[in-house]
Design a protein around this motif. Structure first.
Motif, PDB file in Angstrom:
ATOM      1  N   LEU A  59      43.771  -3.061  89.891  1.00  0.00           N
ATOM      2  CA  LEU A  59      43.215  -4.435  90.413  1.00  0.00           C
ATOM      3  C   LEU A  59      42.449  -5.122  89.295  1.00  0.00           C
ATOM      4  CD1 LEU A  59      41.934  -2.759  93.752  1.00  0.00           C
ATOM      5  CD2 LEU A  59      43.938  -4.137  93.445  1.00  0.00           C
ATOM      6  N   VAL A  60      41.693  -4.644  88.435  1.00  0.00           N
ATOM      7  CA  VAL A  60      40.865  -5.199  87.510  1.00  0.00           C
ATOM      8  C   VAL A  60      41.968  -5.713  86.667  1.00  0.00           C
ATOM      9  CG1 VAL A  60      39.367  -5.024  85.675  1.00  0.00           C
ATOM     10  CG2 VAL A  60      39.049  -3.561  87.873  1.00  0.00           C
ATOM     11  N   ALA A  61      43.143  -5.037  86.199  1.00  0.00           N
ATOM     12  CA  ALA A  61      43.841  -5.562  85.089  1.00  0.00           C
ATOM     13  C   ALA A  61      44.642  -6.716  85.468  1.00  0.00           C
ATOM     14  CB  ALA A  61      45.109  -4.445  85.036  1.00  0.00           C
ATOM     15  N   ASP A  62      44.658  -7.086  87.085  1.00  0.00           N
ATOM     16  CA  ASP A  62      45.282  -8.266  87.501  1.00  0.00           C
ATOM     17  C   ASP A  62      44.555  -9.367  87.064  1.00  0.00           C
ATOM     18  OD1 ASP A  62      47.619  -7.296  88.322  1.00  0.00           O
ATOM     19  OD2 ASP A  62      46.936  -7.155  90.616  1.00  0.00           O
ATOM     20  N   GLN A  63      43.343  -9.328  86.973  1.00  0.00           N
ATOM     21  CA  GLN A  63      42.161 -10.267  86.755  1.00  0.00           C
ATOM     22  C   GLN A  63      42.129 -10.495  85.130  1.00  0.00           C
ATOM     23  OE1 GLN A  63      41.309 -11.965  89.352  1.00  0.00           O
ATOM     24  NE2 GLN A  63      42.557 -10.561  90.586  1.00  0.00           N
ATOM     25  N   ILE A  64      41.667  -9.360  84.472  1.00  0.00           N
ATOM     26  CA  ILE A  64      41.465  -9.555  83.093  1.00  0.00           C
ATOM     27  C   ILE A  64      42.431  -9.203  82.043  1.00  0.00           C
ATOM     28  CG2 ILE A  64      38.977  -9.225  83.642  1.00  0.00           C
ATOM     29  CD1 ILE A  64      39.118  -6.637  82.523  1.00  0.00           C
ATOM     30  N   GLY A  65      43.396  -8.549  82.273  1.00  0.00           N
ATOM     31  CA  GLY A  65      44.602  -7.880  81.524  1.00  0.00           C
ATOM     32  C   GLY A  65      44.490  -6.531  81.313  1.00  0.00           C
ATOM     33  N   ALA A  66      45.523  -5.992  80.967  1.00  0.00           N
ATOM     34  CA  ALA A  66      45.354  -4.316  80.422  1.00  0.00           C
ATOM     35  C   ALA A  66      44.766  -3.915  79.533  1.00  0.00           C
ATOM     36  CB  ALA A  66      46.833  -4.081  80.433  1.00  0.00           C
ATOM     37  N   ALA A  67      44.587  -4.538  78.237  1.00  0.00           N
ATOM     38  CA  ALA A  67      43.850  -4.074  77.254  1.00  0.00           C
ATOM     39  C   ALA A  67      42.540  -4.334  77.588  1.00  0.00           C
ATOM     40  CB  ALA A  67      44.317  -4.962  75.947  1.00  0.00           C
ATOM     41  N   ASP A  68      41.839  -5.243  78.150  1.00  0.00           N
ATOM     42  CA  ASP A  68      40.579  -5.347  78.340  1.00  0.00           C
ATOM     43  C   ASP A  68      40.064  -4.432  79.561  1.00  0.00           C
ATOM     44  OD1 ASP A  68      40.095  -7.151  76.278  1.00  0.00           O
ATOM     45  OD2 ASP A  68      40.443  -8.880  77.795  1.00  0.00           O
ATOM     46  N   THR A  69      40.938  -4.060  80.245  1.00  0.00           N
ATOM     47  CA  THR A  69      40.629  -3.076  81.347  1.00  0.00           C
ATOM     48  C   THR A  69      40.524  -1.772  80.902  1.00  0.00           C
ATOM     49  OG1 THR A  69      41.831  -4.509  83.152  1.00  0.00           O
ATOM     50  CG2 THR A  69      41.405  -2.040  83.483  1.00  0.00           C
ATOM     51  N   ILE A  70      41.464  -1.303  80.102  1.00  0.00           N
ATOM     52  CA  ILE A  70      41.286  -0.100  79.308  1.00  0.00           C
ATOM     53  C   ILE A  70      40.116   0.067  78.617  1.00  0.00           C
ATOM     54  CG2 ILE A  70      42.473   1.348  77.307  1.00  0.00           C
ATOM     55  CD1 ILE A  70      45.176   0.377  78.454  1.00  0.00           C
ATOM     56  N   ALA A  71      39.869  -1.030  77.843  1.00  0.00           N
ATOM     57  CA  ALA A  71      38.291  -0.929  76.859  1.00  0.00           C
ATOM     58  C   ALA A  71      37.254  -1.044  77.732  1.00  0.00           C
ATOM     59  CB  ALA A  71      38.526  -2.261  75.979  1.00  0.00           C
ATOM     60  N   LEU A  72      37.380  -1.545  79.176  1.00  0.00           N
ATOM     61  CA  LEU A  72      36.281  -1.687  79.965  1.00  0.00           C
ATOM     62  C   LEU A  72      35.996  -0.073  80.533  1.00  0.00           C
ATOM     63  CD1 LEU A  72      33.857  -2.912  81.883  1.00  0.00           C
ATOM     64  CD2 LEU A  72      35.789  -3.493  83.256  1.00  0.00           C
ATOM     65  N   ALA A  73      37.420   0.515  80.829  1.00  0.00           N
ATOM     66  CA  ALA A  73      37.139   1.847  81.320  1.00  0.00           C
ATOM     67  C   ALA A  73      36.486   2.903  80.312  1.00  0.00           C
ATOM     68  CB  ALA A  73      38.555   2.335  81.789  1.00  0.00           C
ATOM     69  N   GLY A  74      37.089   2.802  79.198  1.00  0.00           N
ATOM     70  CA  GLY A  74      36.371   3.458  78.046  1.00  0.00           C
ATOM     71  C   GLY A  74      34.757   3.348  77.861  1.00  0.00           C
ATOM     72  N   GLY A  75      34.544   2.210  77.969  1.00  0.00           N
ATOM     73  CA  GLY A  75      32.872   1.570  77.889  1.00  0.00           C
ATOM     74  C   GLY A  75      32.191   2.446  78.917  1.00  0.00           C
ATOM     75  N   LEU A  76      32.849   2.285  80.166  1.00  0.00           N
ATOM     76  CA  LEU A  76      32.346   2.811  81.341  1.00  0.00           C
ATOM     77  C   LEU A  76      32.055   4.385  81.452  1.00  0.00           C
ATOM     78  CD1 LEU A  76      33.623   0.469  84.248  1.00  0.00           C
ATOM     79  CD2 LEU A  76      31.397   0.559  83.279  1.00  0.00           C
ATOM     80  N   GLY A  77      33.152   4.972  80.764  1.00  0.00           N
ATOM     81  CA  GLY A  77      33.215   6.445  80.783  1.00  0.00           C
ATOM     82  C   GLY A  77      32.067   6.762  79.650  1.00  0.00           C
ATOM     83  N   VAL A  78      31.860   6.168  78.533  1.00  0.00           N
ATOM     84  CA  VAL A  78      30.960   6.502  77.436  1.00  0.00           C
ATOM     85  C   VAL A  78      29.395   6.378  77.983  1.00  0.00           C
ATOM     86  CG1 VAL A  78      29.738   5.653  75.392  1.00  0.00           C
ATOM     87  CG2 VAL A  78      32.205   5.695  75.568  1.00  0.00           C
ATOM     88  N   ILE A  79      29.237   5.303  78.555  1.00  0.00           N
ATOM     89  CA  ILE A  79      28.012   4.797  79.476  1.00  0.00           C
ATOM     90  C   ILE A  79      27.683   6.090  80.472  1.00  0.00           C
ATOM     91  CG2 ILE A  79      26.536   3.546  80.869  1.00  0.00           C
ATOM     92  CD1 ILE A  79      28.159   1.012  79.620  1.00  0.00           C
ATOM     93  N   THR A  80      28.624   6.412  81.183  1.00  0.00           N
ATOM     94  CA  THR A  80      28.476   7.465  82.264  1.00  0.00           C
ATOM     95  C   THR A  80      28.170   8.684  81.575  1.00  0.00           C
ATOM     96  OG1 THR A  80      29.919   6.133  83.777  1.00  0.00           O
ATOM     97  CG2 THR A  80      29.314   8.516  84.126  1.00  0.00           C
ATOM     98  N   ALA A  81      28.730   8.916  80.405  1.00  0.00           N
ATOM     99  CA  ALA A  81      28.818  10.415  79.806  1.00  0.00           C
ATOM    100  C   ALA A  81      27.727  10.562  78.903  1.00  0.00           C
ATOM    101  CB  ALA A  81      29.936  10.562  78.801  1.00  0.00           C
ATOM    102  N   VAL A  82      26.823   9.654  78.477  1.00  0.00           N
ATOM    103  CA  VAL A  82      25.418   9.878  77.922  1.00  0.00           C
ATOM    104  C   VAL A  82      24.501  10.537  78.633  1.00  0.00           C
ATOM    105  CG1 VAL A  82      23.611   8.569  76.838  1.00  0.00           C
ATOM    106  CG2 VAL A  82      25.832   7.894  76.274  1.00  0.00           C
ATOM    107  N   PRO A  83      24.135  10.125  79.879  1.00  0.00           N
ATOM    108  CA  PRO A  83      23.045  10.904  80.635  1.00  0.00           C
ATOM    109  C   PRO A  83      23.567  12.474  81.140  1.00  0.00           C
ATOM    110  CG  PRO A  83      23.930   9.190  82.048  1.00  0.00           C
ATOM    111  CD  PRO A  83      24.338   8.919  80.637  1.00  0.00           C
ATOM    112  N   LEU A  84      24.942  12.513  81.155  1.00  0.00           N
ATOM    113  CA  LEU A  84      25.443  13.760  81.493  1.00  0.00           C
ATOM    114  C   LEU A  84      25.365  14.721  80.485  1.00  0.00           C
ATOM    115  CD1 LEU A  84      28.742  12.759  83.420  1.00  0.00           C
ATOM    116  CD2 LEU A  84      26.756  13.642  84.533  1.00  0.00           C
ATOM    117  N   ALA A  85      25.546  14.286  79.272  1.00  0.00           N
ATOM    118  CA  ALA A  85      25.344  15.214  77.867  1.00  0.00           C
ATOM    119  C   ALA A  85      24.121  15.482  77.860  1.00  0.00           C
ATOM    120  CB  ALA A  85      25.948  14.128  76.807  1.00  0.00           C
ATOM    121  N   ALA A  86      23.180  14.571  78.195  1.00  0.00           N
ATOM    122  CA  ALA A  86      21.599  14.949  78.088  1.00  0.00           C
ATOM    123  C   ALA A  86      21.369  15.878  79.198  1.00  0.00           C
ATOM    124  CB  ALA A  86      20.858  13.832  78.189  1.00  0.00           C
ATOM    125  N   LEU A  87      21.805  16.045  80.262  1.00  0.00           N
ATOM    126  CA  LEU A  87      21.667  16.746  81.216  1.00  0.00           C
ATOM    127  C   LEU A  87      22.108  18.274  80.896  1.00  0.00           C
ATOM    128  CD1 LEU A  87      20.722  17.386  84.220  1.00  0.00           C
ATOM    129  CD2 LEU A  87      23.111  16.620  85.044  1.00  0.00           C
TER     130      LEU A  87
END
Length: 412
Positions: free
Chosen positions: A369-397
């Protein structure tokens, strides 16, 4: 030094255990059939409807219902003999997939059968995850077995991406579904012949497992910082599955054709296989300590897709992500399973597995759904960034939970 040597032969040591070898072979057969069936269903539905939306819905039905299955159907693995639960689940799935294989099955019934089959994966996965620590009775051997399963799963996925379309076109989608039903029958026979029957798990002073106890296990898992951190890291796959889900539009954005789609989809499984092979060289305590860190850095290669790299560079980035994701996934899932009470292991393992599969399905759906709006490459980059942001507090925990709790003792 001696510990490192033990790790280098870990996967072969796991295969030397006869019961594990049987469970591994049964899983290999059924997972190979599943991958072939996914391709066959996509082809069959598109041939009959010419609708990309209905094809995508059918594919999503091979993942998403596992969440409900994990919540509603994990408890039999902690109430009944686990081998028998696996055999029963195989027989039920064989019958359901055989129904899909009948030519002319109405589309609505096909979708129902797909959803119910996915739903009934849960008791099998729960019982399998709970039985493996009893078969592989040391922590290192169990981790080695998990590593081997991960590598073989990725190899099967790689073969499916490479050959699945050819096989389905060569043998007819209905016949491919019939072969998948046969793999479930073969799995049931192998388990019945080669795996020892064990009594149902029990814990003194506790009620037998039930639907209500599954909710209790989920609450206990959430309250335990160590287990909560591990579940969170495992479910990062919700973000990191996006390159696979968007391989076709990503290849189109690069101006490449169908061959590139297969290459992009194969990059992550190849990376995962490399990750499984190289993981044995990582000292066990170091690997466990860095589970959260690996969860963070696994998303960084995907973030670089914001630069819109070419095909070869993209494959390298996806492959590196696959290596790092395997490093955290294998060790994290082993630590989570071993940290569960024996009488609750099936429900806990079932919740982890079904949540992981459901997250991947929802992640793929959202990415489209997101790729239809911003393109596949930017969606993959966005997913990677969200994964990193989510992983930081999990790593600290994870770091805090490890600091406040002793390491799991090595079983003999």
């Amino acid at each position: 030094m001696q510990g490192s040597k033990r790790e280098r032969v870990g996967m072969l040591s796991a295969l030397a255990v006869g019961e594990f070898r049987a469970m591994w072979l049964a899983e290999l057969l059924s997972s190979g059939g599943d991958q072939l069936a996914r391709v066959a269903l996509s082809v069959l539905v598109y041939q009959r409807t010419n609708s990309a939306a209905l094809t995508g819905l059918t594919y999503a039905l091979t993942f998403v219902p596992q969440l409900a299955g994990g919540i509603l159907l994990s408890w039999p693995a902690d109430r009944y003999p686990r081998r028998e639960v696996m055999i029963a689940a195989d027989i039920v799935r064989a019958a359901l997939v055989a129904g899909m294989a009948v030519p002319g099955t109405p589309l609505w019934l096909l979708c129902v059968l797909v959803a119910v089959t996915t739903f009934t994966n849960a008791p099998f996965k729960a019982a399998q995850g709970a039985l493996l620590p009893d078969v592989l009775r040391s922590e290192r051997l169990f981790t080695a077995g998990m590593n081997l399963r991960s590598m073989c799963s990725q190899f099967v996925q790689l073969l499916a991406f490479s050959l699945g379309g050819f096989l389905v076109s060569a043998i007819d989608p209905n016949l491919a579904l019939g072969l998948n039903a046969g793999t479930f029958v073969a799995s049931a026979v192998i388990l019945a012949v080669a795996v020892t029957r064990r009594p149902p798990p029990s814990a003194p002073g506790t009620r037998p497992a039930s639907l209500g106890s599954t909710w209790q296990v989920a609450r206990q898992t959430w309250r335990d910082p160590r287990q909560r951190a591990l579940v969170g890291v495992m479910w990062l796959a919700t973000f990191y599955v996006v390159p696979e889900a968007l391989a076709a539009p990503y290849a189109a954005s690069l101006g490449t054709g169908a061959v590139a789609v297969g290459l992009l989809m194969a990059a992550d499984p190849i990376g995962s296989i490399i990750g499984s092979v190289t993981l044995r060289w990582l000292p066990p305590k170091t690997g466990v300590r860095l589970i959260g860190v690996f969860g963070i850095v696994a998303g960084l290669p995907l973030v670089l897709c914001v630069l819109h790299p070419g095909l070869v560079t993209s494959m390298i980035l996806f492959g590196i992500g696959g290596v790092l994701a395997t490093w955290y996934h294998v060790q994290g899932s082993a630590q989570f399973t071993l940290g569960l009470p024996e009488a609750q292991r099936g429900q806990g393992a079932g919740l982890l597995s079904t949540g992981l599969q459901t997250g991947q399905g929802l992640g793929a759906l959202a990415a489209g759904l997101v790729a239809d709006q911003i393109g596949a490459a930017d969606t993959i980059a966005l997913a990677g960034g969200l994964g990193v942001i989510t992983a930081v507090p999990l790593a600290a925990l994870w770091a805090r939970a490890r600091a406040g709790r002793a390491e799991l003792p090595e079983k003999t």
